[in-house]
Motif scaffolding. Structure first.
Motif, mmCIF file in Angstrom:
data_model
loop_
_atom_site.group_PDB
_atom_site.id
_atom_site.type_symbol
_atom_site.label_atom_id
_atom_site.label_comp_id
_atom_site.label_asym_id
_atom_site.label_seq_id
_atom_site.Cartn_x
_atom_site.Cartn_y
_atom_site.Cartn_z
ATOM 1 N N ALA A 239 2.472 8.443 -2.320
ATOM 2 C CA ALA A 239 3.016 8.719 -1.025
ATOM 3 C C ALA A 239 4.145 7.437 -0.746
ATOM 4 O O ALA A 239 4.986 7.741 -0.215
ATOM 5 C CB ALA A 239 1.946 8.967 0.152
ATOM 6 N N ASP A 240 3.598 6.533 -1.301
ATOM 7 C CA ASP A 240 4.305 5.348 -0.937
ATOM 8 C C ASP A 240 5.804 5.453 -1.603
ATOM 9 O O ASP A 240 6.965 5.125 -1.166
ATOM 10 C CB ASP A 240 3.724 3.949 -1.374
ATOM 11 C CG ASP A 240 4.382 2.798 -1.077
ATOM 12 O OD1 ASP A 240 4.547 2.529 0.104
ATOM 13 O OD2 ASP A 240 5.127 2.177 -2.162
ATOM 14 N N ASP A 241 5.690 5.857 -2.767
ATOM 15 C CA ASP A 241 6.825 5.886 -3.721
ATOM 16 C C ASP A 241 8.023 7.041 -3.425
ATOM 17 O O ASP A 241 8.969 6.949 -3.073
ATOM 18 C CB ASP A 241 6.529 6.143 -5.086
ATOM 19 C CG ASP A 241 5.982 4.711 -5.738
ATOM 20 O OD1 ASP A 241 6.679 3.920 -6.007
ATOM 21 O OD2 ASP A 241 4.561 4.873 -5.696
ATOM 22 N N ALA A 243 8.037 7.931 -0.129
ATOM 23 C CA ALA A 243 8.441 7.390 1.050
ATOM 24 C C ALA A 243 9.876 6.484 0.910
ATOM 25 O O ALA A 243 10.840 6.654 1.502
ATOM 26 C CB ALA A 243 7.569 6.706 1.880
ATOM 27 N N HIS A 244 9.638 5.708 -0.231
ATOM 28 C CA HIS A 244 10.732 4.657 -0.567
ATOM 29 C C HIS A 244 12.088 5.507 -0.917
ATOM 30 O O HIS A 244 12.899 5.186 -0.801
ATOM 31 C CB HIS A 244 10.375 3.845 -1.697
ATOM 32 C CG HIS A 244 9.433 2.790 -1.195
ATOM 33 N ND1 HIS A 244 9.832 1.748 -0.148
ATOM 34 C CD2 HIS A 244 8.072 2.229 -1.375
ATOM 35 C CE1 HIS A 244 8.897 0.911 0.041
ATOM 36 N NE2 HIS A 244 7.864 1.255 -0.620
ATOM 37 N N ASP A 245 11.724 6.629 -1.591
ATOM 38 C CA ASP A 245 12.964 7.584 -1.988
ATOM 39 C C ASP A 245 13.324 8.524 -0.963
ATOM 40 O O ASP A 245 14.302 9.429 -1.388
ATOM 41 C CB ASP A 245 12.166 8.529 -3.167
ATOM 42 C CG ASP A 245 12.171 7.769 -4.558
ATOM 43 O OD1 ASP A 245 12.309 6.409 -4.275
ATOM 44 O OD2 ASP A 245 11.473 8.167 -5.642
ATOM 45 N N ASP A 286 -3.127 0.094 2.095
ATOM 46 C CA ASP A 286 -2.510 -1.265 1.735
ATOM 47 C C ASP A 286 -1.904 -1.856 3.046
ATOM 48 O O ASP A 286 -1.852 -3.152 3.028
ATOM 49 C CB ASP A 286 -2.227 -1.467 0.495
ATOM 50 C CG ASP A 286 -0.860 -0.435 0.179
ATOM 51 O OD1 ASP A 286 -0.868 0.526 0.941
ATOM 52 O OD2 ASP A 286 -0.174 -0.609 -0.412
ATOM 53 N N HIS A 287 -0.986 -1.076 3.434
ATOM 54 C CA HIS A 287 -0.116 -1.394 4.473
ATOM 55 C C HIS A 287 0.380 -0.174 5.297
ATOM 56 O O HIS A 287 0.117 0.957 4.844
ATOM 57 C CB HIS A 287 1.016 -2.283 3.721
ATOM 58 C CG HIS A 287 2.024 -1.369 2.679
ATOM 59 N ND1 HIS A 287 2.472 -0.299 2.952
ATOM 60 C CD2 HIS A 287 1.870 -1.515 1.475
ATOM 61 C CE1 HIS A 287 3.008 0.066 2.082
ATOM 62 N NE2 HIS A 287 2.899 -0.406 0.918
ATOM 63 N N GLY A 288 1.149 -0.556 6.458
ATOM 64 C CA GLY A 288 1.814 0.767 7.037
ATOM 65 C C GLY A 288 3.100 0.723 6.797
ATOM 66 O O GLY A 288 3.606 0.200 5.640
ATOM 67 N N SER A 298 10.223 2.214 5.035
ATOM 68 C CA SER A 298 10.255 0.904 4.315
ATOM 69 C C SER A 298 8.943 0.272 4.913
ATOM 70 O O SER A 298 8.321 0.814 5.877
ATOM 71 C CB SER A 298 11.591 0.257 4.516
ATOM 72 O OG SER A 298 11.414 -1.085 3.821
ATOM 73 N N HIS A 299 8.691 -1.022 4.419
ATOM 74 C CA HIS A 299 7.604 -1.900 5.176
ATOM 75 C C HIS A 299 7.787 -3.331 4.657
ATOM 76 O O HIS A 299 8.639 -3.393 3.444
ATOM 77 C CB HIS A 299 6.294 -1.451 4.568
ATOM 78 C CG HIS A 299 6.001 -1.187 3.148
ATOM 79 N ND1 HIS A 299 5.579 -2.364 2.281
ATOM 80 C CD2 HIS A 299 6.348 -0.414 2.173
ATOM 81 C CE1 HIS A 299 5.562 -1.758 0.989
ATOM 82 N NE2 HIS A 299 5.888 -0.711 0.785
ATOM 83 N N GLY A 300 7.056 -4.087 5.048
ATOM 84 C CA GLY A 300 7.404 -5.571 4.840
ATOM 85 C C GLY A 300 7.540 -6.378 6.035
ATOM 86 O O GLY A 300 7.494 -6.017 7.080
#
Ligand code: ZN
Length: 375
Positions: A239-241, A243-245, A286-288, A298-300
């Motif tokens: 799901a994270d990847d 979203a980055h894409d 692991d993060h939102g 994105s996130h950070g």
């Protein structure tokens, strides 16, 4: 911890421990990389569902299937098993819109610091600062549990879609059974595991360091059935990847698979005498990530809201309260100490831990007793 706070926690937990009621003997930790609280609690995001820049221009079928008038209806469409069966059987925390908050305490809001905070009960700011695969310097919860519970290497297992878990999951390589990223399994485990081990190299994702969640989950499920680990971490990544894409359509499909996998896992737990009524299932992220059309991908540190995660727990020690009635804030670093308390282990035995057991996760918290000072 202040003496007063410690005294309070002792009076909180002692009646429970003294009664010898601990039934939890196994822990299954499930993580979903970067899965936002917005989708968990609200289903398909109305901000994004028609968004061309999020890959939704041809997503009519998804929109028709997942849209609804209220958040509650939408989330039941996106994660039907989670909301119909798991949530009522335990607790779910982190719906910011209802005054429940689960936050990371590390300052980076990216994956390695987040997973390490989950697996060590502490942030390691200045040491684990990003996703470079440096060896985790701290004994992890699975490593601690192997020693504390006298388990073999094979009884403490981690299957992850993301390669970097080889660095995150253990401070001493070879302490636990660990398979992550595109990595062959040892031969001779079972015919199904041999098949999955070779299949992973034939069905590639777009990303060199993240294999399909299907492979990771099916491996973990077969391992659960055949090797009966006492601790198992299943780490979903896709799901994270997506979203980055900038592919919200694929994020939604990945979350749908995540929910079906949870159903398979729950069914297996109920079917296996080794696990039924003696297993804690802990599900988190692991993060939102960002909450706007501009930054949801994105996130950070620079992305507002990416410190905000969510947490679900079902265990023999946990009240069946769903998401209602919880306010306030807990932290990602509290997950490891809570798991220890579920197992009947004093979390303070885990050297250097900074989190605290989450009171809402323990039935003892709700046992009527004379009111002690809680200030
Ligand atoms: Zn990410």
């Amino acid at each position: 911890m202040s003496t007063r706070r410690r005294a309070f926690l002792c009076c909180l937990l002692l009646p429970f421990l003294a009664a010898g009621q601990h039934k939890t003997r196994n822990v299954i930790l499930v993580t979903a990389d970067g899965l936002r609280w917005q989708e968990v609690f609200g289903g398909i995001d109305p901000l994004l569902q028609n968004e061309k820049s999020a890959g939704m221009e041809e997503a009519d079928e998804l929109r028709a299937r997942l849209s609804a008038a209220t958040r509650e209806e939408r989330r039941r469409k996106l994660m039907p098993f989670f909301w119909s069966t798991l949530a009522p059987a335990g607790i779910v925390l982190g719906d910011v819109s209802k005054g429940s908050s689960v936050k990371v305490t590390n300052k980076y809001h990216v994956s390695y610091p987040g997973y390490s905070e989950i697996l060590t009960g502490r942030a390691q700011d200045g040491v684990i600062v990003g996703n470079r695969p440096i060896r985790n310097p701290t004994q992890t919860l699975p490593e601690f549990l192997r020693r504390k519970l006298g388990l073999t290497k094979e009884q403490v297992a981690l299957f992850g879609s993301w390669r970097v878990f080889h660095a995150i999951g253990e401070s001493k390589p070879g302490t636990i059974f660990l398979n992550a990223g595109y990595r062959e399994l040892p031969a001779g485990l079972s015919p199904r595991l041999e098949k999955l081990s070779s299949l992973q190299f034939d069905v590639l994702t777009p990303w060199p360091t993240v294999r399909h969640d299907y492979i990771t989950f099916e491996m973990a499920l077969e391992y659960l059935r055949t090797a009966h680990p006492g601790f198992l971490h299943i780490a979903f990544g896709e799901a994270d990847d997506w979203a980055h894409d900038k592919r919200y359509d694929r994020v939604l499909v990945s979350i749908g698979y995540f929910d079906r996998a949870l159903k398979q896992l729950w069914t297996a737990i109920q079917a296996l005498p080794e696990y039924r009524d003696s297993t804690a299932l802990v599900i988190t992220s692991d993060h939102g990530r960002g909450g706007t059309v501009g930054d949801w991908t994105s996130h950070g540190q620079s992305v507002p809201g990416s410190e905000q995660i969510w947490l679900a727990m079902v265990s023999p020690e946990t009240p069946a309260r769903g998401e209602t009635g919880f306010a306030g804030e807990v932290h990602q670093r509290d997950i490891a100490p809570t798991i220890l308390e579920l197992l009947g282990i004093d979390y303070r035995e885990y050297t250097g831990v900074l989190g605290k057991p989450i009171p809402q996760a323990l039935k003892a918290h709700f046992t009527p007793r004379p009111r002690a000072s809680t200030k």
